[in-house]
Design a protein around this motif. Structure first.
Motif, PDB file in Angstrom:
ATOM      1  N   ALA A  32       0.822  -1.218   0.000  1.00 37.24           N
ATOM      2  CA  ALA A  32       0.000   0.000   0.000  1.00 37.24           C
ATOM      3  C   ALA A  32       0.853   1.264   0.000  1.00 37.24           C
ATOM      4  O   ALA A  32       0.358   2.354   0.338  1.00 37.24           O
ATOM      5  N   CYS A  33       2.120   1.148  -0.377  1.00 42.74           N
ATOM      6  CA  CYS A  33       3.028   2.308  -0.328  1.00 42.74           C
ATOM      7  C   CYS A  33       2.501   3.480  -1.147  1.00 42.74           C
ATOM      8  O   CYS A  33       2.528   4.633  -0.692  1.00 42.74           O
ATOM      9  N   GLU A  34       2.030   3.179  -2.343  1.00 40.60           N
ATOM     10  CA  GLU A  34       1.594   4.263  -3.232  1.00 40.60           C
ATOM     11  C   GLU A  34       0.443   5.049  -2.607  1.00 40.60           C
ATOM     12  O   GLU A  34       0.428   6.284  -2.628  1.00 40.60           O
ATOM     13  N   ASP A  35      -0.505   4.335  -2.057  1.00 43.24           N
ATOM     14  CA  ASP A  35      -1.661   5.007  -1.449  1.00 43.24           C
ATOM     15  C   ASP A  35      -1.242   5.850  -0.253  1.00 43.24           C
ATOM     16  O   ASP A  35      -1.683   6.996  -0.086  1.00 43.24           O
ATOM     17  N   TRP A  36      -0.397   5.276   0.583  1.00 44.92           N
ATOM     18  CA  TRP A  36       0.041   6.006   1.778  1.00 44.92           C
ATOM     19  C   TRP A  36       0.903   7.210   1.389  1.00 44.92           C
ATOM     20  O   TRP A  36       0.843   8.268   2.024  1.00 44.92           O
ATOM     21  N   LEU A  37       1.688   7.045   0.324  1.00 43.54           N
ATOM     22  CA  LEU A  37       2.527   8.161  -0.133  1.00 43.54           C
ATOM     23  C   LEU A  37       1.653   9.338  -0.568  1.00 43.54           C
ATOM     24  O   LEU A  37       1.891  10.492  -0.180  1.00 43.54           O
ATOM     25  N   LYS A  38       0.629   9.025  -1.338  1.00 43.64           N
ATOM     26  CA  LYS A  38      -0.287  10.100  -1.812  1.00 43.64           C
ATOM     27  C   LYS A  38      -0.939  10.783  -0.607  1.00 43.64           C
ATOM     28  O   LYS A  38      -1.062  12.012  -0.569  1.00 43.64           O
ATOM     29  N   PHE A  39      -1.353   9.968   0.343  1.00 41.03           N
ATOM     30  CA  PHE A  39      -2.000  10.530   1.532  1.00 41.03           C
ATOM     31  C   PHE A  39      -1.026  11.410   2.317  1.00 41.03           C
ATOM     32  O   PHE A  39      -1.377  12.500   2.771  1.00 41.03           O
ATOM     33  N   ALA A  40       0.211  10.923   2.445  1.00 39.48           N
ATOM     34  CA  ALA A  40       1.223  11.668   3.196  1.00 39.48           C
ATOM     35  C   ALA A  40       1.499  13.029   2.544  1.00 39.48           C
ATOM     36  O   ALA A  40       1.569  14.058   3.219  1.00 39.48           O
ATOM     37  N   GLU A  41       1.621  13.015   1.230  1.00 38.25           N
ATOM     38  CA  GLU A  41       1.921  14.264   0.525  1.00 38.25           C
ATOM     39  C   GLU A  41       0.720  15.212   0.548  1.00 38.25           C
ATOM     40  O   GLU A  41       0.880  16.426   0.549  1.00 38.25           O
ATOM     41  N   LYS A  42      -0.447  14.627   0.593  1.00 33.99           N
ATOM     42  CA  LYS A  42      -1.661  15.473   0.687  1.00 33.99           C
ATOM     43  C   LYS A  42      -1.718  16.134   2.072  1.00 33.99           C
ATOM     44  O   LYS A  42      -2.085  17.293   2.218  1.00 33.99           O
ATOM     45  N   LEU A  43      -1.333  15.363   3.076  1.00 32.83           N
ATOM     46  CA  LEU A  43      -1.362  15.874   4.462  1.00 32.83           C
ATOM     47  C   LEU A  43      -0.423  17.073   4.632  1.00 32.83           C
ATOM     48  O   LEU A  43      -0.793  18.113   5.162  1.00 32.83           O
ATOM     49  N   SER A  44       0.822  16.845   4.202  1.00 31.58           N
ATOM     50  CA  SER A  44       1.850  17.843   4.506  1.00 31.58           C
ATOM     51  C   SER A  44       2.045  18.834   3.371  1.00 31.58           C
ATOM     52  O   SER A  44       2.599  19.914   3.581  1.00 31.58           O
ATOM     53  N   GLY A  45       1.630  18.450   2.171  1.00 28.80           N
ATOM     54  CA  GLY A  45       1.858  19.309   1.016  1.00 28.80           C
ATOM     55  C   GLY A  45       3.317  19.304   0.573  1.00 28.80           C
ATOM     56  O   GLY A  45       3.741  20.114  -0.225  1.00 28.80           O
ATOM     57  N   ARG A  46       4.073  18.386   1.125  1.00 32.87           N
ATOM     58  CA  ARG A  46       5.494  18.303   0.797  1.00 32.87           C
ATOM     59  C   ARG A  46       5.784  16.944   0.150  1.00 32.87           C
ATOM     60  O   ARG A  46       5.034  15.985   0.321  1.00 32.87           O
ATOM     61  N   GLU A  47       6.898  16.892  -0.582  1.00 25.03           N
ATOM     62  CA  GLU A  47       7.273  15.630  -1.208  1.00 25.03           C
ATOM     63  C   GLU A  47       7.883  14.714  -0.140  1.00 25.03           C
ATOM     64  O   GLU A  47       8.768  15.114   0.608  1.00 25.03           O
ATOM     65  N   VAL A  48       7.398  13.519  -0.124  1.00 23.70           N
ATOM     66  CA  VAL A  48       7.951  12.539   0.815  1.00 23.70           C
ATOM     67  C   VAL A  48       8.871  11.618   0.014  1.00 23.70           C
ATOM     68  O   VAL A  48       8.407  10.838  -0.817  1.00 23.70           O
ATOM     69  N   ALA A  49      10.153  11.760   0.275  1.00 23.85           N
ATOM     70  CA  ALA A  49      11.136  10.995  -0.495  1.00 23.85           C
ATOM     71  C   ALA A  49      11.012   9.512  -0.180  1.00 23.85           C
ATOM     72  O   ALA A  49      10.657   9.120   0.939  1.00 23.85           O
ATOM     73  N   ASP A  50      11.319   8.717  -1.180  1.00 20.46           N
ATOM     74  CA  ASP A  50      11.285   7.266  -0.980  1.00 20.46           C
ATOM     75  C   ASP A  50      12.405   6.868  -0.021  1.00 20.46           C
ATOM     76  O   ASP A  50      13.423   7.568   0.108  1.00 20.46           O
ATOM     77  N   PHE A  51      12.225   5.763   0.622  1.00 16.92           N
ATOM     78  CA  PHE A  51      13.218   5.312   1.587  1.00 16.92           C
ATOM     79  C   PHE A  51      14.484   4.892   0.859  1.00 16.92           C
ATOM     80  O   PHE A  51      14.438   4.108  -0.090  1.00 16.92           O
ATOM     81  N   ASP A  52      15.613   5.432   1.315  1.00 20.34           N
ATOM     82  CA  ASP A  52      16.908   5.082   0.709  1.00 20.34           C
ATOM     83  C   ASP A  52      17.803   4.554   1.820  1.00 20.34           C
ATOM     84  O   ASP A  52      18.231   5.311   2.699  1.00 20.34           O
ATOM     85  N   ILE A  53      18.097   3.283   1.760  1.00 22.20           N
ATOM     86  CA  ILE A  53      18.850   2.649   2.850  1.00 22.20           C
ATOM     87  C   ILE A  53      20.258   3.230   2.984  1.00 22.20           C
ATOM     88  O   ILE A  53      20.851   3.208   4.062  1.00 22.20           O
ATOM     89  N   GLU A  54      20.776   3.797   1.919  1.00 17.03           N
ATOM     90  CA  GLU A  54      22.155   4.295   1.974  1.00 17.03           C
ATOM     91  C   GLU A  54      22.247   5.781   2.308  1.00 17.03           C
ATOM     92  O   GLU A  54      23.343   6.332   2.316  1.00 17.03           O
ATOM     93  N   LYS A  55      21.104   6.372   2.610  1.00 17.50           N
ATOM     94  CA  LYS A  55      21.054   7.835   2.764  1.00 17.50           C
ATOM     95  C   LYS A  55      22.059   8.357   3.781  1.00 17.50           C
ATOM     96  O   LYS A  55      22.710   9.378   3.570  1.00 17.50           O
ATOM     97  N   TYR A  56      22.155   7.689   4.925  1.00 16.69           N
ATOM     98  CA  TYR A  56      22.992   8.225   5.998  1.00 16.69           C
ATOM     99  C   TYR A  56      24.253   7.409   6.245  1.00 16.69           C
ATOM    100  O   TYR A  56      24.977   7.661   7.206  1.00 16.69           O
ATOM    101  N   GLN A  57      24.531   6.451   5.375  1.00 17.78           N
ATOM    102  CA  GLN A  57      25.637   5.546   5.672  1.00 17.78           C
ATOM    103  C   GLN A  57      26.998   6.225   5.551  1.00 17.78           C
ATOM    104  O   GLN A  57      27.856   6.061   6.410  1.00 17.78           O
ATOM    105  N   SER A  58      27.164   7.012   4.507  1.00 18.03           N
ATOM    106  CA  SER A  58      28.479   7.646   4.332  1.00 18.03           C
ATOM    107  C   SER A  58      28.725   8.678   5.442  1.00 18.03           C
ATOM    108  O   SER A  58      29.862   8.848   5.900  1.00 18.03           O
TER     109      SER A  58
END
Lengths: 383, 169
Positions: A292-318
């Motif tokens: 249900a990621c797509e549905d929740w993503l749309k809902f999340a962006e509707k709530l905040s009006g901001r883009e919710v980036a997809d989860f990136d496992i390597e985001k904070y590793q470096s």
């Protein structure tokens, strides 16, 4: 639960609790990271392997099932995914060995859940994320235990899905379990993948909800079955209702962590915050889809009006691997929170008289404890 | 837990017993036949000497083989029938009670078989087999007797609890 709830739904809950978009992103990333922070990943970033919050399939295949190996497995899964409900539960005419495992059965609104949420108070956003992961999983994974045990976690042929009909009633359909891990589940035909039956009590196949497949993690699933520990009593699991409770409880818990509520108590749900979107959320939870990621993503962006980036496992590793002072990095804070949670749960299990999670002591003079307190003090001052 | 759920849980427990023991009964029936055939192939004279006088089986071999096949087939059919009915009832299908009589009859036969062996041993009769194989035979017979009796008991208890459930409604 899956990424749709741990990441996107947690973001929504954090936003509804009053956190900013950036804070919500930190919280939901941490919540989802609990499902990915394995020993393999920690080795890769040169982090402490004791902070592992999950085990990959390959790690579980290779995991030892001797005493030390089982304790390691139990520590991880009970601390983060199958929080025990009652470590002092009683059951008549059973051995101590059975009772220890029985006491690890996960359920909602436990004393340990209160401790988990309070542990994250005045701590980092990462700690809040860890707590939300644990909280959400108590709803999805209830009635299973985070230790390999046939006599607790097994299921049998008495497993029926309650499929909604158009008139609002439900039809019982026997669930067909298959053991092909590469094949996807087929909710239309009622075919799901589960772990292979192993008569060995401590087999890794008998860990958690493996014998029920992914059904506990699908928000749309309603089913009934006979848990091995239940003396032939039927459990009816209503995931749409449970997931809604989880969502409302997350908002309540996050408001407590923000300082809006003075306390966190059991069996309290912030339904008011959800009311304007109740129908939309119920529709998402009830939709028969594996992801249900797509549905929740749309809902999340509707709530905040901001883009919710997809989860990136390597985001904070470096950031973590290159930092001189690792504790102040994102993953450093996550690791600190994970260690605190694991220590708390392990100590609680040990204090109850069970050694299934190994021995545990509280070293009040540990520099680790001082560091936790210092970090909490610093964040309070910053706010 | 309310009374209804207690009754339902007990019915489920007995159904589970029927399912497991029904499978075992079918396996037992097949095993009895296999065991006899293996014995007939490996030590035909000893087996036949126990059943018939030598003159009889020498003169009427084909007829005796036919009779043995019918008897073995009949024996296996009884076990398969009882086991299959028990499994079906274990899975929640309604079945007539006739098979329960067959189950108790088979249990009785195994009990008598075990008693016969024990009495024969105690009476000092010259038995050709070793003591160990006799003890094993007794244990197998008693195990089968108890298993079948438990299966029959579970079937009876299901009916009792179902009547209780109807009465309470």
């Amino acid at each position: 639960m899956q990424k749709d709830f741990h990441y996107y739904a947690t973001y929504c809950a954090a936003y509804l609790a009053g956190y900013t978009h950036e804070e919500s992103m930190d919280i939901c990333y941490s919540a989802q990271f609990v499902d990915l922070c394995s020993e393999t990943l920690l080795r890769k970033i040169k982090g402490p392997e004791e902070a592992a919050t999950t085990q990959l399939q390959i790690e579980m295949v290779e995991a030892r099932t001797d005493v030390a190996g089982l304790r390691n497995i139990t520590r991880i899964w009970s601390s983060f995914h199958f929080l025990p409900y009652d470590l002092y539960a009683e059951k008549k005419k059973v051995s101590k060995r059975y009772l220890n495992k029985f006491r690890l059965i996960c359920d909602t609104n436990s004393d340990l859940l209160v401790e988990t949420v309070k542990l994250a108070k005045d701590s980092s956003l990462q700690a809040a994320g860890v707590a939300m992961h644990v909280l959400a999983d108590t709803w999805a994974h209830r009635y299973f235990a985070g230790t390999p045990s046939l006599v607790i976690n097994n299921t049998d042929y008495y497993f029926y899905e309650l499929v909604p009909a158009e008139d609002g009633s439900f039809t019982e359909r026997p669930v067909q379990f298959k053991h092909n891990p590469s094949a996807p589940d087929d909710p239309e035909k009622g075919i799901y993948i589960n772990s292979l039956y192993q008569s060995n009590e401590k087999s890794i196949m008998n860990l958690g909800h493996g014998r029920a497949g992914h059904l506990p993690d699908y928000s749309f699933a309603r089913y009934k079955y006979l848990p091995a520990w239940g003396n032939y009593c039927e459990i009816v699991k209503d995931n749409p209702s449970d997931y809604m409770h989880a969502f409302c409880q997350m908002i309540y818990a996050l408001k407590y962590l923000r300082g809006v509520n003075e306390s966190f108590e059991k069996n309290v749900y912030d339904t008011d915050a959800v009311r304007p979107w109740e129908d939309e959320i119920k529709a998402m939870l009830g939709k028969r889809q594996l992801d249900a990621c797509e549905d929740w993503l749309k809902f999340a962006e509707k709530l905040s009006g901001r883009e919710v980036a997809d989860f990136d496992i390597e985001k904070y590793q470096s950031e973590y691997t290159e930092a001189a002072v690792k504790d102040e990095t994102y993953l450093g804070r996550f690791i600190t929170a994970a260690l605190a949670q694991k220590n708390m749960v392990t100590y609680s299990i040990f204090k109850s008289g069970s050694k299934l999670a190994g021995e545990s002591i509280v070293n009040k003079k540990s520099p680790f404890i001082d560091k936790l307190s210092e970090a909490a003090k610093k964040r309070r001052e910053e706010r | 837990m309310d009374q209804d759920e207690i009754i339902r849980s007990r019915i489920r427990k007995h159904r589970n017993t029927l399912n497991i023991l029904g499978t075992g009964t079918m396996a037992l029936g097949i095993w009895n036949v296999i065991k006899f055939i293996i014995g007939l192939i490996s030590t035909p004279k000893e087996i036949l000497d126990e059943l018939f006088a030598e003159q009889i089986y020498t003169d009427n071999m084909m007829l005796l083989i036919l009779i043995l096949i019918v008897l073995l087939g009949g024996s296996m059919a009884l076990y398969l029938y009882a086991g299959d009915r028990a499994r079906a009832e274990g899975r929640g299908k309604k079945r007539r009670s006739f098979y329960i009589g067959v189950v108790f009859l088979l249990s009785l036969m195994h009990t008598l078989s075990a008693l016969y062996i024990v009495i024969t041993l105690l009476s000092g009769y010259d038995i050709r087999e070793s003591v160990l194989s006799i003890i094993v035979a007794v244990i197998v017979d008693m195990t089968a007797a108890i298993t079948l009796a438990e299966m029959g008991w579970s079937a009876v208890m299901i009916r009792k609890y179902q009547r209780m459930a109807i009465t309470e409604k």
